[in-house]
Structure formats: C-alpha cells, structure tokens
Design a protein around this motif. Structure first.
Motif, PDB file in Angstrom:
ATOM      1  N   LEU A 317      70.673  76.593  46.911  1.00 27.18           N
ATOM      2  CA  LEU A 317      69.525  77.077  47.279  1.00 27.18           C
ATOM      3  C   LEU A 317      69.085  78.583  46.689  1.00 27.18           C
ATOM      4  O   LEU A 317      70.003  79.187  46.494  1.00 27.18           O
ATOM      5  N   PHE A 318      68.292  78.914  46.147  1.00 30.03           N
ATOM      6  CA  PHE A 318      68.063  80.163  45.554  1.00 30.03           C
ATOM      7  C   PHE A 318      66.599  80.699  45.601  1.00 30.03           C
ATOM      8  O   PHE A 318      65.659  79.896  46.038  1.00 30.03           O
ATOM      9  N   GLN A 319      66.353  81.960  45.266  1.00 33.18           N
ATOM     10  CA  GLN A 319      65.087  82.548  45.128  1.00 33.18           C
ATOM     11  C   GLN A 319      64.870  83.345  43.941  1.00 33.18           C
ATOM     12  O   GLN A 319      66.110  83.850  43.230  1.00 33.18           O
ATOM     13  N   TYR A 320      63.759  83.784  43.419  1.00 32.87           N
ATOM     14  CA  TYR A 320      63.706  84.754  42.249  1.00 32.87           C
ATOM     15  C   TYR A 320      62.818  86.058  42.859  1.00 32.87           C
ATOM     16  O   TYR A 320      61.909  85.840  43.538  1.00 32.87           O
ATOM     17  N   ASN A 341      62.015  80.202  48.808  1.00 29.23           N
ATOM     18  CA  ASN A 341      63.166  79.404  48.668  1.00 29.23           C
ATOM     19  C   ASN A 341      62.969  78.285  47.934  1.00 29.23           C
ATOM     20  O   ASN A 341      62.247  77.595  48.186  1.00 29.23           O
ATOM     21  N   TYR A 342      63.915  77.976  46.891  1.00 31.35           N
ATOM     22  CA  TYR A 342      63.883  76.538  46.111  1.00 31.35           C
ATOM     23  C   TYR A 342      65.169  76.008  46.031  1.00 31.35           C
ATOM     24  O   TYR A 342      66.289  76.831  46.306  1.00 31.35           O
ATOM     25  N   ARG A 354      63.120  71.442  44.934  1.00 32.64           N
ATOM     26  CA  ARG A 354      62.497  70.951  46.278  1.00 32.64           C
ATOM     27  C   ARG A 354      61.869  72.437  46.762  1.00 32.64           C
ATOM     28  O   ARG A 354      62.539  73.437  46.744  1.00 32.64           O
ATOM     29  N   THR A 355      60.522  72.272  47.546  1.00 32.52           N
ATOM     30  CA  THR A 355      60.109  73.267  48.461  1.00 32.52           C
ATOM     31  C   THR A 355      59.860  72.538  49.609  1.00 32.52           C
ATOM     32  O   THR A 355      60.038  71.463  49.761  1.00 32.52           O
ATOM     33  N   PHE A 380      67.976  87.206  40.706  1.00 30.40           N
ATOM     34  CA  PHE A 380      67.911  86.116  41.384  1.00 30.40           C
ATOM     35  C   PHE A 380      68.688  85.969  42.489  1.00 30.40           C
ATOM     36  O   PHE A 380      69.786  87.115  42.519  1.00 30.40           O
ATOM     37  N   TYR A 381      68.612  85.383  43.589  1.00 32.25           N
ATOM     38  CA  TYR A 381      69.161  85.340  44.900  1.00 32.25           C
ATOM     39  C   TYR A 381      69.776  83.967  45.097  1.00 32.25           C
ATOM     40  O   TYR A 381      68.902  83.130  45.221  1.00 32.25           O
TER      41      TYR A 381
END
Length: 500
Positions: A317-320, A341-342, A354-355, A380-381
């Motif tokens: 699970l990550f974000q930019y 979140n992706y 996925r979203t 990125f997170y």
C-alpha cells in the motif's frame, strides 16, 4: 691633518650607510628562512591531513591517529586535528582517550561546541557530575544555535535524571520543551521523569505522544505496557503487550506477559468457537502522515542507486506526493493521482494495482515495473514497511522516501526498490551514522566516508536486483524521517568528494 679629518668623516658616513644596509639584509634573510620553514611545515601538515583522512575513510583508525598526533606535535594549537582525533577515539569507543583529547581542546579553544562535546563524553563515561558542571558553568546560557541549546538541555536532563535531581530535570525539561525541537525525544524525556516520580499513567501518556510524533518507534509499545502495569491497569497493559508482539518486538517477554494475563484473567483467552473475526481495515481509508520535503539546493546530478527496501511482498500500500505513472519497457501503462492510496497485489501470476474504485492488471508478476513521478522533489509514502530485519530493533512502520519506486517481480512475490540519486540517499544515511550536533568538520568527514563506502560497495546485492539494502548490513536508510538540516548541509558541501 685636514685630509685625515676628512677621511674619518667620509668613513663614518659610509659605515653609517653600510651597517643598516647589511643589518637589513641579514634580517630579511632570516625572515625568508623563517617563512620557508613555516611554508614547509604547513605543506607537511596539509599532507598529513590528507593521509589521515584517507586512512580514516579506509577504516585504518590507528594509522589516522598517528597522523593526527604528528600534526599536533608540529602545530600544538591546530584545533581541527584535535577535534578529528577525538572523533576517531569515539568511533572506537576509546572514551578515556577521547576525554583527554577533548580536555586539552577545550583549554585551547574555549568554544561552546567543544565544551558541549566534552560534557557528552563525560556523560558517556557515566560521570554525570562532571558533565553537569561543564554544561552549567562552561557553556553559555544564551547559545545562538537552537541545536546547541537543545543539546545542552538534553544532557542536563539526562544527567539530573541519573542523579535523581528530579526538580532540576523538570526545570530543564520546561526549557527544552519551549524550543519546539525533536518533540518525540522530549516526550521520552518527560516519560523518564514521570516514571521516576511514580507518575506511571502520565509516563504512559508521554510514551504514547512520542509514538504519535514518530510512528516508527513501535518498540515503545513495551514501555507503554510496563507503565500501565505499574499503574495497575493490567487489562489495558495486556492489550499493549499484544501490540508489542504484533510488531515483532521482545517476543519472549511479550508471550510471557500475554500468557500470564490470560491465566490471571480467563476472559482474555481466545475461544476458538466464539472468537470473532478481526475487524477488516479498509486500506483506502488510511491516511498518510506526509512530511515536508526540503529541496536540496545546488544538488549536483549524480548516479542513480537501487536501494532494496523490502523483499517477499505479496501486496503493498503506497501513495505518491505528485501525479505518477507506472512504466514498463519504457511505456506508460497506468497514470495515477497524488496523495491517494494505491494497493499493489499479486494473484495468479499477475500483478494488479487497486484503488477503491477499480482494479487493473499491470502485467506478469515476473517483470520489473517503474513507478515514476516527473515532478521535482517528489517522494512516495509506503505503509507498514519492515526495517532492521535480523536485528533486535527490527519492526515495521510507515516510511516516506525521495526518488521513485521499482517493483521487481519474482513470480509469487516482488521486491520493493527505491531508485534514488546518491546525494538524497546520503542525506538520509549520514544522520543515522553520526550525531547531527557534532562539529561541522566531523559531519563533513562522515559525509565523505559514507559516500566513499557507498560507491565502493555498489552491487553488494546485485544478485538480489539492487545495489544496497536499507538495513545496517549495508547502511541504515530510513528515508525522509532521518534527515537533519546540519547533516544535509554537510552532504551538499562535500559533493564529489570521496576516497574512491
């Protein structure tokens, strides 16, 4: 008679002219000799500095010590050589030798930073009285640099806590709190104070606040559990021992405590028939704790590194921070939004993204994909990334990194790789290897040493598909959360310098 008198007068005049000329000549000759000797000595000292730095970067500490000792013999008032020698002693845990060097240094320099470093050295030698005396009497009360004020108050508090001077510790704690610097560490100091004052519930609150400031400190769940025990809240303590275990910390102790409380309180034992399924968390509703990313000014372009962050992933699970794309074989196959979140996941030989609204197949789970943002200063997170694997401090937490992501598919699993330039990488690594409060030259020396080590060890994990790992096996790399303004400046000011 007149001729003799005239001759005497002429001779006197000539001598009056010649003697000063000859005397001036000899004085100039003597000055030239002194100047040449000084220049020769300065060249020797500069050469010894270079040799000492090379030996230090190569890990030949004893050789570096000898070179710095030679410099001190040639130039007893050379403060830089004494500071560097003290750092070498500290690296080798030769605290007594470091103490002697720093004592001499403070006598020569009479500078606040040198007195602070000496006080820290006395603290490490468990001589809290000497450390306190220096901090209270030799270090200025009104220090200009906030980082120096923080360091002074921090060690005054630590000393007074060890000496059970709790009122003094509380006084300095109020001062360090007002600085609004490193609040997580300040909460930990408050917890120590309240623990000593038997304010166990307040100490629990302090540990909880420290964790909220830095969620990477999951090992603090043990401290929270212990404080709740001492406060007599055993059922709540049981829950925190469960959390300690869930993060992989202090397994033997956590299992012991959990079994102890389940025996004491039978209702805590899980009933196989009646046990409820744990509440499912919607990953797309989780919120990222973004940190502001400092722009690295005057950063020179340098090579890209591949840093292995985590292996054996089945999902991620990550974000930019900015709009990004998923790229395969040079072609964009997916475009995505910032700060959303992706979820990446593997299923039946394919990798999906996925979203909450859609699920899209990217391709085979044997391939490598680049997740890339073209925006400057993007980051990125990643949620629940493991760190410190194989070491007693291992755990998991959320992390934010500069650069971009690479997903290296390996069939049923994938490896997460951070593609990042050398300088941003070092900006995170260096503060993990040295106290950011140390002298500027020591920080620069560590930056060069870290750069040299990195360049000489590239490809250490080539068989795994990346250059270096993110644990201390290569170098502790924790992303943006580790960055510090002073070490960042040291990295930037030494760009291009290495022993490789």
């Amino acid at each position: 008679m007149k001729k003799v008198f005239r001759l005497i007068i002429i001779s006197a005049l000539l001598l009056g002219i010649l003697i000063p000329v000859v005397d001036h000549f000899y004085q100039e000759e003597e000055k030239a000799a002194v100047t040449m000797a000084q220049e020769s000595r300065d060249r020797t000292i500069n050469e010894l500095f270079k040799l000492a730095e090379e030996a230090y970067y190569e890990g030949n500490y004893s050789t570096a010590e000898n070179y710095y000792q030679e410099i001190i013999e040639l130039s007893p008032f050379n403060l830089e050589s004494r500071r560097n020698l003290a750092v070498i002693y500290n690296d080798q845990n030769k605290l007594q030798a470091e103490n002697k060097t720093r004592m001499q240094l403070t006598i020569l320099s009479n500078q606040n930073q040198d007195y602070l470093d000496l006080a820290v050295n006395f603290y490490e030698l468990n001589n809290q009285l000497a450390s306190n005396y220096i901090l209270e009497n030799k270090v200025d009360e009104q220090l200009e640099q906030e980082s120096l004020r923080y360091q002074k108050y921090y060690y005054l508090i630590k000393n007074d806590l060890d000496l059970d001077n709790l009122d003094k510790a509380e006084e300095y704690l109020m001062k360090i709190t007002n600085l609004k610097v490193n609040q997580s560490e300040v909460y930990l100091l408050s917890a120590e104070l309240n623990r000593k004052k038997d304010n166990f519930k307040q100490a629990f609150n302090n540990y909880q606040s420290a964790y909220e400031e830095n969620r990477g400190q999951t090992y603090l769940f043990k401290n929270m559990a212990e404080m709740l025990e001492l406060a007599g809240e055993e059922i709540e303590a049981y829950n925190y021992w469960q959390r300690t275990l869930s993060y992989g910390w202090f397994r033997d102790l956590a299992y012991q405590k959990i079994n102890q409380y389940q025996d004491k309180y039978p209702q805590l034992k899980p009933d196989a028939e009646d046990q409820e399924e744990p509440e499912e968390i919607n990953p797309f509703t989780l919120e990222a704790s973004w940190r502001e990313v400092e722009e690295l000014k005057n950063q020179e372009e340098n090579q890209l590194l591949r840093i292995g962050l985590q292996e054996n992933n089945e999902h991620l699970l990550f974000q930019y921070s900015d709009p990004f794309s998923v790229v395969y074989d040079g072609k964009i196959i997916y475009r995505a939004e910032p700060r959303k979140n992706y979820l990446l996941e593997i299923e039946a030989g394919s990798i999906f993204i996925r979203t909450e609204e859609e699920r899209l197949r990217l391709g085979s789970s044997d391939l490598e994909y680049q997740i890339y943002s073209s925006q400057q200063n993007s980051s990125f997170y990643v949620y629940n990334i493991n760190y410190g694997q194989g070491y007693f401090w291992q755990g998991s937490g959320n992390r934010q990194y500069r650069g971009n992501m690479i997903i290296k598919g390996e069939g049923e699993e994938f490896t997460l790789i951070n593609q990042v330039e050398l300088t941003p990488y070092l900006v995170s690594v260096v503060p993990s290897e040295i106290y950011a409060s140390w002298p500027e030259e020591a920080l620069k020396a560590q930056a060069v040493a870290a750069r040299s080590y990195t360049l000489s060890n590239l490809g250490r994990h080539s068989s795994d598909g990346y250059d270096l790992c993110s644990s201390v096996h290569c170098a502790a790399y924790n992303g943006i959360m580790s960055e510090n303004e002073r070490t960042t400046e040291a990295v930037l000011s030494t760009q291009g310098e290495s022993a490789v």
